[in-house]
Design an enzyme around this catalytic site. Structure first.
Site, PDB file in Angstrom:
ATOM      1  N   SER A 143       0.860  -1.196   0.000  1.00 19.84           N
ATOM      2  CA  SER A 143       0.000   0.000   0.000  1.00 19.84           C
ATOM      3  C   SER A 143       0.890   1.239   0.000  1.00 19.84           C
ATOM      4  CB  SER A 143      -0.863   0.011   1.269  1.00 19.84           C
ATOM      5  OG  SER A 143      -1.513   1.251   1.425  1.00 19.84           O
ATOM      6  N   TYR A 156      -1.840  -0.811  10.318  1.00 21.39           N
ATOM      7  CA  TYR A 156      -1.900  -1.055   8.863  1.00 21.39           C
ATOM      8  C   TYR A 156      -0.609  -0.595   8.183  1.00 21.39           C
ATOM      9  CZ  TYR A 156      -3.703  -1.088   4.079  1.00 21.39           C
ATOM     10  OH  TYR A 156      -3.886  -1.325   2.742  1.00 21.39           O
TER      11      TYR A 156
HETATM   12  N1  NAD Z   1      -8.712  -0.460  -1.469  1.00 22.63           N
HETATM   13  C1  NAD Z   1      -7.681   0.330  -1.278  1.00 22.63           C
HETATM   14  O1  NAD Z   1      -7.801   1.563  -1.338  1.00 22.63           O
HETATM   15  C2  NAD Z   1      -6.314  -0.258  -1.014  1.00 22.63           C
HETATM   16  C3  NAD Z   1      -5.226   0.630  -1.007  1.00 22.63           C
HETATM   17  C4  NAD Z   1      -3.958   0.128  -0.767  1.00 22.63           C
HETATM   18  C5  NAD Z   1      -3.764  -1.228  -0.553  1.00 22.63           C
HETATM   19  N2  NAD Z   1      -4.827  -2.071  -0.570  1.00 22.63           N
HETATM   20  C6  NAD Z   1      -4.554  -3.486  -0.309  1.00 22.63           C
HETATM   21  O2  NAD Z   1      -5.041  -4.281  -1.375  1.00 22.63           O
HETATM   22  C7  NAD Z   1      -5.419  -5.565  -0.874  1.00 22.63           C
HETATM   23  C8  NAD Z   1      -6.844  -5.843  -1.307  1.00 22.63           C
HETATM   24  O3  NAD Z   1      -7.662  -4.820  -0.764  1.00 22.63           O
HETATM   25  P1  NAD Z   1      -9.157  -4.541  -1.231  1.00 22.63           P
HETATM   26  O4  NAD Z   1      -9.326  -3.087  -1.257  1.00 22.63           O
HETATM   27  O5  NAD Z   1      -9.497  -5.358  -2.417  1.00 22.63           O
HETATM   28  O6  NAD Z   1      -9.908  -5.089   0.085  1.00 22.63           O
HETATM   29  P2  NAD Z   1     -11.290  -5.844   0.299  1.00 22.63           P
HETATM   30  O7  NAD Z   1     -11.566  -5.712   1.745  1.00 22.63           O
HETATM   31  O8  NAD Z   1     -12.296  -5.399  -0.693  1.00 22.63           O
HETATM   32  O9  NAD Z   1     -10.906  -7.366  -0.055  1.00 22.63           O
HETATM   33  C9  NAD Z   1      -9.991  -8.081   0.728  1.00 22.63           C
HETATM   34  C10 NAD Z   1     -10.335  -9.556   0.648  1.00 22.63           C
HETATM   35  O10 NAD Z   1      -9.364 -10.249   1.462  1.00 22.63           O
HETATM   36  C11 NAD Z   1     -10.056 -11.248   2.193  1.00 22.63           C
HETATM   37  N3  NAD Z   1      -9.328 -11.593   3.398  1.00 22.63           N
HETATM   38  C12 NAD Z   1      -9.159 -10.829   4.513  1.00 22.63           C
HETATM   39  N4  NAD Z   1      -8.481 -11.512   5.441  1.00 22.63           N
HETATM   40  C13 NAD Z   1      -8.206 -12.726   4.907  1.00 22.63           C
HETATM   41  C14 NAD Z   1      -7.540 -13.874   5.398  1.00 22.63           C
HETATM   42  N5  NAD Z   1      -7.045 -13.919   6.641  1.00 22.63           N
HETATM   43  N6  NAD Z   1      -7.413 -14.952   4.590  1.00 22.63           N
HETATM   44  C15 NAD Z   1      -7.938 -14.930   3.340  1.00 22.63           C
HETATM   45  N7  NAD Z   1      -8.604 -13.877   2.835  1.00 22.63           N
HETATM   46  C16 NAD Z   1      -8.733 -12.787   3.612  1.00 22.63           C
HETATM   47  C17 NAD Z   1     -11.403 -10.611   2.509  1.00 22.63           C
HETATM   48  O11 NAD Z   1     -12.371 -11.589   2.848  1.00 22.63           O
HETATM   49  C18 NAD Z   1     -11.721  -9.869   1.223  1.00 22.63           C
HETATM   50  O12 NAD Z   1     -12.458 -10.656   0.320  1.00 22.63           O
HETATM   51  C19 NAD Z   1      -5.247  -5.514   0.641  1.00 22.63           C
HETATM   52  O13 NAD Z   1      -4.023  -6.118   0.994  1.00 22.63           O
HETATM   53  C20 NAD Z   1      -5.225  -4.038   0.930  1.00 22.63           C
HETATM   54  O14 NAD Z   1      -4.513  -3.730   2.104  1.00 22.63           O
HETATM   55  C21 NAD Z   1      -6.101  -1.625  -0.789  1.00 22.63           C
END
Ligand code: NAD
Length: 250
Positions: A143, A156
């Site tokens: 991130s 985080y």
């Molecule tokens: N959305 C953003 O703005 C953003 C920004 C920077 C980084 N990210 C990173 O991108 C990645 C995906 O984020 P997103 O926005 O799609 O989030 P999201 O919450 O929409 O999806 C995350 C998925 O991960 C699954 N998950 C959580 N814990 C888990 C576990 N212990 N085992 C297996 N699955 C698990 C959840 O059930 C969910 O389906 C994450 O690592 C997040 O930190 C997201």
């Protein structure tokens, strides 16, 4: 558009039930990969996979559990013969609190998934790839919060900064095995995680006007860059840390 070297490869994607992981599964299926879609939310994963087209196998697993990580890789290898590509994407957002008010249980909960879990998943996949002896490619989803310190993001931000470090170590150790390892750092991406990350019930209109591109990313835009890094077109890229952030970290 098709990226060279993806067709016919077996990809494992964690956090695949929604958001960036789901979009990445769709992109890799479009590129004619076989996809192992892993998530802890079984019902949602089943729904998402049912709406995908192509060779996708859902696996319900919690990456914070060592045995689940080993099982997801074993199931992938049993179904498709091998694992060539890995998207270490599952993650959780913590409560937005100052360090002085952050319960250690919340710190541990976020770290249990975002760095300890990411390590367990990465380790299981790298063991499989090394045993196969055919190389591979990994993308760790960190991130911008792991690049630039932000207030109210102790758990985080520190977990994602640690993941960037882990990614670099993995690149060092696995280059000789022909396995490339890179990290992507998304900025704001329009997924269910975005509003909680802003400590809001929903994302207000115009929230990202201040960014050079003036908007949040669609998950497919992050998925496209992940697909590129996994492909043979990124054959000299390893150990990289790449913002996908609409210019936020300029
Ligand atoms: N959305 C953003 O703005 C953003 C920004 C920077 C980084 N990210 C990173 O991108 C990645 C995906 O984020 P997103 O926005 O799609 O989030 P999201 O919450 O929409 O999806 C995350 C998925 O991960 C699954 N998950 C959580 N814990 C888990 C576990 N212990 N085992 C297996 N699955 C698990 C959840 O059930 C969910 O389906 C994450 O690592 C997040 O930190 C997201």
């Amino acid at each position: 558009m098709a990226f060279a070297g993806l067709e016919g490869r077996v990809a494992l994607v964690t956090g695949a039930a929604r958001g960036i992981g789901e979009a990445t599964c769709r992109r890799l299926l479009h590129e004619r990969c076989s996809v192992v879609a892993v998530d802890v939310k079984g019902d949602l994963l089943a729904q998402s996979c049912a709406a995908m087209q192509g060779a996708v196998m859902p696996v319900v697993a919690d990456i914070s559990r060592e045995q689940d990580c080993e099982r997801m890789v074993a199931e992938a290898a049993n179904q498709f013969g091998e694992v060539n590509l890995f998207v270490n994407n599952a993650g959780v957002i913590g409560p937005r609190l100052p360090i002085t008010e952050l319960p250690v249980e919340e710190f541990d909960r976020v770290h249990a998934v975002n760095i300890r879990g990411a390590f367990l998943a990465l380790r299981a996949v790298l063991r499989q790839m090394q045993a196969q002896g055919k190389g591979g490619a990994v993308v760790n989803v960190a991130s911008v919060g792991g690049l630039n310190a932000q207030p109210l993001s102790a758990a985080y931000g520190s977990s994602k900064r640690a993941l960037i470090g882990l990614s670099g170590t993995a690149a060092h150790e696995n280059g000789p095995h022909g396995i490339r390892v890179n990290a992507v750092c998304p900025g704001a991406v329009d997924t269910p995680m975005l509003a909680p990350a802003m400590n809001l019930p929903s994302v207000p209109a115009g929230a990202f006007k201040g960014l050079p591109l003036g908007r949040a990313a669609d998950p497919s835009e992050v998925a496209a860059f992940i697909a590129y890094l996994l492909s043979d077109e990124a054959s000299y890229q390893t150990g990289g840390v790449y913002p996908v952030d609409g210019g936020r970290t300029i």
